[in-house]
Design a protein around this motif. Sequence first.
Motif, PDB file in Angstrom:
ATOM      1  N   ASN A   1      12.769 -68.134 -18.120  1.00  0.00           N
ATOM      2  CA  ASN A   1      13.634 -66.951 -18.069  1.00  0.00           C
ATOM      3  C   ASN A   1      14.712 -66.897 -19.141  1.00  0.00           C
ATOM      4  O   ASN A   1      15.471 -65.942 -19.203  1.00  0.00           O
ATOM      5  CB  ASN A   1      14.323 -66.798 -16.692  1.00  0.00           C
ATOM      6  CG  ASN A   1      13.308 -66.746 -15.584  1.00  0.00           C
ATOM      7  OD1 ASN A   1      12.234 -66.155 -15.772  1.00  0.00           O
ATOM      8  ND2 ASN A   1      13.595 -67.383 -14.467  1.00  0.00           N
TER       9      ASN A   1
ATOM     10  N   ILE B   1      15.591 -66.206 -22.845  1.00  0.00           N
ATOM     11  CA  ILE B   1      15.077 -65.695 -24.111  1.00  0.00           C
ATOM     12  C   ILE B   1      15.893 -66.345 -25.212  1.00  0.00           C
ATOM     13  O   ILE B   1      17.109 -66.207 -25.258  1.00  0.00           O
ATOM     14  CB  ILE B   1      15.216 -64.157 -24.170  1.00  0.00           C
ATOM     15  CG1 ILE B   1      14.300 -63.529 -23.108  1.00  0.00           C
ATOM     16  CG2 ILE B   1      14.879 -63.641 -25.567  1.00  0.00           C
ATOM     17  CD1 ILE B   1      14.495 -62.038 -22.932  1.00  0.00           C
TER      18      ILE B   1
ATOM     19  N   LYS C   1       9.177 -57.639 -36.483  1.00  0.00           N
ATOM     20  CA  LYS C   1      10.119 -58.223 -35.527  1.00  0.00           C
ATOM     21  C   LYS C   1      11.564 -58.041 -35.995  1.00  0.00           C
ATOM     22  O   LYS C   1      12.453 -57.740 -35.194  1.00  0.00           O
ATOM     23  CB  LYS C   1       9.813 -59.705 -35.328  1.00  0.00           C
ATOM     24  CG  LYS C   1       8.554 -59.963 -34.485  1.00  0.00           C
ATOM     25  CD  LYS C   1       8.411 -61.446 -34.191  1.00  0.00           C
ATOM     26  CE  LYS C   1       7.251 -61.687 -33.228  1.00  0.00           C
ATOM     27  NZ  LYS C   1       7.201 -63.089 -32.772  1.00  0.00           N
TER      28      LYS C   1
ATOM     29  N   CYS D   1      17.133 -52.486 -32.222  1.00  0.00           N
ATOM     30  CA  CYS D   1      17.685 -52.744 -30.878  1.00  0.00           C
ATOM     31  C   CYS D   1      19.195 -52.976 -30.945  1.00  0.00           C
ATOM     32  O   CYS D   1      19.937 -52.534 -30.064  1.00  0.00           O
ATOM     33  CB  CYS D   1      17.015 -53.962 -30.245  1.00  0.00           C
ATOM     34  SG  CYS D   1      15.323 -53.665 -29.725  1.00  0.00           S
TER      35      CYS D   1
ATOM     36  N   THR E   1       8.873 -62.716 -28.705  1.00  0.00           N
ATOM     37  CA  THR E   1       7.939 -61.588 -28.732  1.00  0.00           C
ATOM     38  C   THR E   1       8.728 -60.280 -28.826  1.00  0.00           C
ATOM     39  O   THR E   1       9.950 -60.260 -28.623  1.00  0.00           O
ATOM     40  CB  THR E   1       7.115 -61.550 -27.432  1.00  0.00           C
ATOM     41  OG1 THR E   1       8.033 -61.356 -26.341  1.00  0.00           O
ATOM     42  CG2 THR E   1       6.355 -62.849 -27.211  1.00  0.00           C
ATOM     43  N   HIS E   2       8.041 -59.177 -29.083  1.00  0.00           N
ATOM     44  CA  HIS E   2       8.688 -57.865 -29.128  1.00  0.00           C
ATOM     45  C   HIS E   2       9.423 -57.585 -27.820  1.00  0.00           C
ATOM     46  O   HIS E   2      10.568 -57.122 -27.817  1.00  0.00           O
ATOM     47  CB  HIS E   2       7.639 -56.778 -29.391  1.00  0.00           C
ATOM     48  CG  HIS E   2       7.172 -56.759 -30.818  1.00  0.00           C
ATOM     49  ND1 HIS E   2       7.147 -55.625 -31.591  1.00  0.00           N
ATOM     50  CD2 HIS E   2       6.734 -57.762 -31.632  1.00  0.00           C
ATOM     51  CE1 HIS E   2       6.688 -55.917 -32.804  1.00  0.00           C
ATOM     52  NE2 HIS E   2       6.430 -57.203 -32.849  1.00  0.00           N
ATOM     53  N   GLU E   3       8.745 -57.889 -26.725  1.00  0.00           N
ATOM     54  CA  GLU E   3       9.335 -57.659 -25.407  1.00  0.00           C
ATOM     55  C   GLU E   3      10.625 -58.453 -25.247  1.00  0.00           C
ATOM     56  O   GLU E   3      11.643 -57.937 -24.759  1.00  0.00           O
ATOM     57  CB  GLU E   3       8.301 -58.065 -24.332  1.00  0.00           C
ATOM     58  CG  GLU E   3       8.402 -57.319 -23.033  1.00  0.00           C
ATOM     59  CD  GLU E   3       8.588 -55.819 -23.263  1.00  0.00           C
ATOM     60  OE1 GLU E   3       9.592 -55.302 -22.744  1.00  0.00           O
ATOM     61  OE2 GLU E   3       7.761 -55.186 -23.978  1.00  0.00           O
ATOM     62  N   GLU E   4      10.566 -59.723 -25.672  1.00  0.00           N
ATOM     63  CA  GLU E   4      11.747 -60.594 -25.559  1.00  0.00           C
ATOM     64  C   GLU E   4      12.881 -60.115 -26.465  1.00  0.00           C
ATOM     65  O   GLU E   4      14.054 -60.198 -26.093  1.00  0.00           O
ATOM     66  CB  GLU E   4      11.363 -62.037 -25.896  1.00  0.00           C
ATOM     67  CG  GLU E   4      10.532 -62.703 -24.796  1.00  0.00           C
ATOM     68  CD  GLU E   4       9.940 -64.043 -25.209  1.00  0.00           C
ATOM     69  OE1 GLU E   4       9.688 -64.871 -24.319  1.00  0.00           O
ATOM     70  OE2 GLU E   4       9.717 -64.255 -26.427  1.00  0.00           O
TER      71      GLU E   4
ATOM     72  N   LYS F   1      13.521 -57.019 -27.322  1.00  0.00           N
ATOM     73  CA  LYS F   1      14.138 -55.852 -26.665  1.00  0.00           C
ATOM     74  C   LYS F   1      15.037 -56.271 -25.518  1.00  0.00           C
ATOM     75  O   LYS F   1      16.206 -55.878 -25.434  1.00  0.00           O
ATOM     76  CB  LYS F   1      13.038 -54.920 -26.136  1.00  0.00           C
ATOM     77  CG  LYS F   1      12.354 -54.111 -27.227  1.00  0.00           C
ATOM     78  CD  LYS F   1      11.329 -53.160 -26.582  1.00  0.00           C
ATOM     79  CE  LYS F   1      10.188 -52.880 -27.541  1.00  0.00           C
ATOM     80  NZ  LYS F   1       8.990 -52.361 -26.880  1.00  0.00           N
ATOM     81  N   LYS F   2      14.481 -57.101 -24.626  1.00  0.00           N
ATOM     82  CA  LYS F   2      15.237 -57.549 -23.453  1.00  0.00           C
ATOM     83  C   LYS F   2      16.442 -58.386 -23.849  1.00  0.00           C
ATOM     84  O   LYS F   2      17.535 -58.231 -23.305  1.00  0.00           O
ATOM     85  CB  LYS F   2      14.333 -58.422 -22.569  1.00  0.00           C
ATOM     86  CG  LYS F   2      13.708 -57.710 -21.391  1.00  0.00           C
ATOM     87  CD  LYS F   2      13.237 -58.757 -20.377  1.00  0.00           C
ATOM     88  CE  LYS F   2      12.113 -58.199 -19.527  1.00  0.00           C
ATOM     89  NZ  LYS F   2      11.363 -59.267 -18.859  1.00  0.00           N
TER      90      LYS F   2
ATOM     91  N   LYS G   1      19.307 -56.511 -25.398  1.00  0.00           N
ATOM     92  CA  LYS G   1      19.979 -55.753 -24.340  1.00  0.00           C
ATOM     93  C   LYS G   1      20.934 -56.663 -23.568  1.00  0.00           C
ATOM     94  O   LYS G   1      22.103 -56.334 -23.350  1.00  0.00           O
ATOM     95  CB  LYS G   1      18.931 -55.127 -23.413  1.00  0.00           C
ATOM     96  CG  LYS G   1      19.411 -53.846 -22.770  1.00  0.00           C
ATOM     97  CD  LYS G   1      18.263 -53.036 -22.219  1.00  0.00           C
ATOM     98  CE  LYS G   1      18.106 -51.716 -22.972  1.00  0.00           C
ATOM     99  NZ  LYS G   1      16.841 -51.021 -22.636  1.00  0.00           N
TER     100      LYS G   1
END
Lengths: 401, 401
Positions: free
Chosen positions: A31, A33, A307, A314, A382-385, A387-388, A391
């Motif tokens: 969990n 990042i 990336k 972001c 990763t892209h997802e990571e 972004k998250k 944030k």
Amino acid sequence: MKNLERLFSQTAKAIRSSEIRDLLKLVAKPNIISFAGGMPDPSSFPKSELVKIAEYVATEKTELAFQYGPTEGMPQMLEFLSQKFKSQGIDAAVNTLLITSGSQQALDIIGKIFLDPRDLVMTEEPAYLGALNAFRQYRCNFVPIACDSEGLQVDVASEQLKKLDRGGGSLPKLIYTNPTFQNPTGSVMPVSRRKKLVDLACEYDIFVVEDDPYSRIYFEEEPPPSIKSFDKEGHVIFLSTYSKILSPGIRLAYLCAQPELIKKMAIAKQALDLCTSSLSQILGYEYEKRSYEEKKIREIRENYKRKAELMISCMEENFPDGCEWTKPKGGMFTWVKVPSPLNTKEMLPKAIEKGVAYVVGTAFYANGGGEQGMRLNFSYPTHEEIKKGIKRLSEIIRDQI
Amino acid sequence: MKNLERLFSQTAKAIRSSEIRDLLKLVAKPNIISFAGGMPDPSSFPKSELVKIAEYVATEKTELAFQYGPTEGMPQMLEFLSQKFKSQGIDAAVNTLLITSGSQQALDIIGKIFLDPRDLVMTEEPAYLGALNAFRQYRCNFVPIACDSEGLQVDVASEQLKKLDRGGGSLPKLIYTNPTFQNPTGSVMPVSRRKKLVDLACEYDIFVVEDDPYSRIYFEEEPPPSIKSFDKEGHVIFLSTYSKILSPGIRLAYLCAQPELIKKMAIAKQALDLCTSSLSQILGYEYEKRSYEEKKIREIRENYKRKAELMISCMEENFPDGCEWTKPKGGMFTWVKVPSPLNTKEMLPKAIEKGVAYVVGTAFYANGGGEQGMRLNFSYPTHEEIKKGIKRLSEIIRDQI
């Protein structure tokens, strides 16, 4: 042991854990990042190519891969690198080359052969913390020169050298720089500064250490030629590595310097680890010889470019006013500044609690400072990571303002 | 560079090329039979097993093998080693272990965290020259203790420590020993001396460095338990390696010491090379996990036993009266003494001219001496080379008498 402390050397008493080290341990926790560390995207490892090479090497090159080799490096690897340098306009004979167990070992060897306690090393500010750690173990002092968007401010370095020289004190023995997609800022030093730096090294008869792990990872435009390519009198020690274009796990790098230095360095390296892994050398050699890199590097560039762009967009979208960041055109990092009086070191435990990690700015400042800085890595997550993670980070920064 | 010498550190000014280093270069020349070096027989590399592992690792463990890993070592490797030590009666928790890039790196790290200039290290005489080189870079002084047929004379060491203590001067911080099939003599230290050495380390509150590359390579009788197994209070730093039982080319070794030391050592290692090759670690781990070693080690023992016996019978047949040699029951070396006033250093150029090489005795003597000694390696040369090489060597010795 009743009294351990009394047995430690001065070096052991002085060494301390690095911030990056403690943080890298957190990457393993679920969990979290992590924008800390400087790891390549695992997808950049040329898996199918490595399978082919591994089979070939284990079957056909067993003795070469698994036996001790010469301390300087495998002759065929040195010969290959010599030709490669020549194609880049650098006249690197085989006796100007040394294979090292990662560039970290090259930095340690440089520290070992040059630095006595209190000797001076001029560095960028902020500077790559692995280099600061390597040199610090020799208990040197640092003369940090501020970076701007074009890297080390060579004019400021020149003024500083003049001042030290006039003052009659000692001069730095080394000027350490990471001129291309700098770690941590991502900046690129223009040709004019590169040439000027060689001139300075000639003028004061000292060495420039050019650490170049990232020049192959440009997003669009190819960066300027290496500082080494402007070096006519042997004042530049050039470091390159396979860590970012093949694999960091095999610990394979090399340096180019004048033969007198290579001789000293090879003797020092012999006492350090006898030789760099023969298996790693033959993997690197086969990878180059088969021109696998040519294809793979294009993928890596495209991947990291996307990336980096994602991370920056972001940040633009989420970060509050007053934050600044660099927009790297290559490499693996962006450098973020939060507004004063925020302090990235104090913020870090909260960030980790929220599930996001970075390297605090102070780690890159040899003599203190950098409290508003942080280094973010975009190659590994990763892209997802991304972004998250951005944030989460923006929420923490907003909480602090 | 106008004046290079002024930029070198004290260490760089002091370091010198080792005799073994210069000699290893000769191995490459055709027609030279080399008894120098300490290389395993290439037939000892588990080729088919390595092919299997290499394929598996490149396909299934790509990220683990090619990514950066923790400085201390891969968690699964540390866990495996911890269990292995426990099965040998050594209570080695994971936090007492450090993976190193060969035992040479372990020796360098030990030098780094303990030795300031002029600190004392007690060593065997003759002692493994790689250890002398590693420690020498920290500009320590040596207190050599003569070896007899049972290795380090612990009683003499005890007297020497008492004398130093009474004299009020400093005591050695470390006692370096290679107790099992010693390099260069092949001797084995009996249990009584091993226990006594631990007692001495406790009494003076200092460390024993137990360097153990050869204990698995016994010809008939299993050697005594390690010194570490008698260590109840954390006074022994134990070094082991995969160089002699799997491959020296992958540079994989480990050490066991108390957790406070491991912490310091890991920080020092981080500045040296960040981590040991992940690829090497996973190869070593898979090799162990699949129990490939169990089978292979029997072959190695049988092979080296035959070579040692052959070398000794050739010396018996050919060497002139007045020569002496050890009859090792394991390991890779025999130690030969030529009669005075012969000098193996002066003899070496002639030997090389005749096509045979060895390591001169003086290389193993920290403070001078050893002129009549030479180390011969029997693991690397073929049977044919052993026969021819010993004949050549005997002719040179006879010429000198």
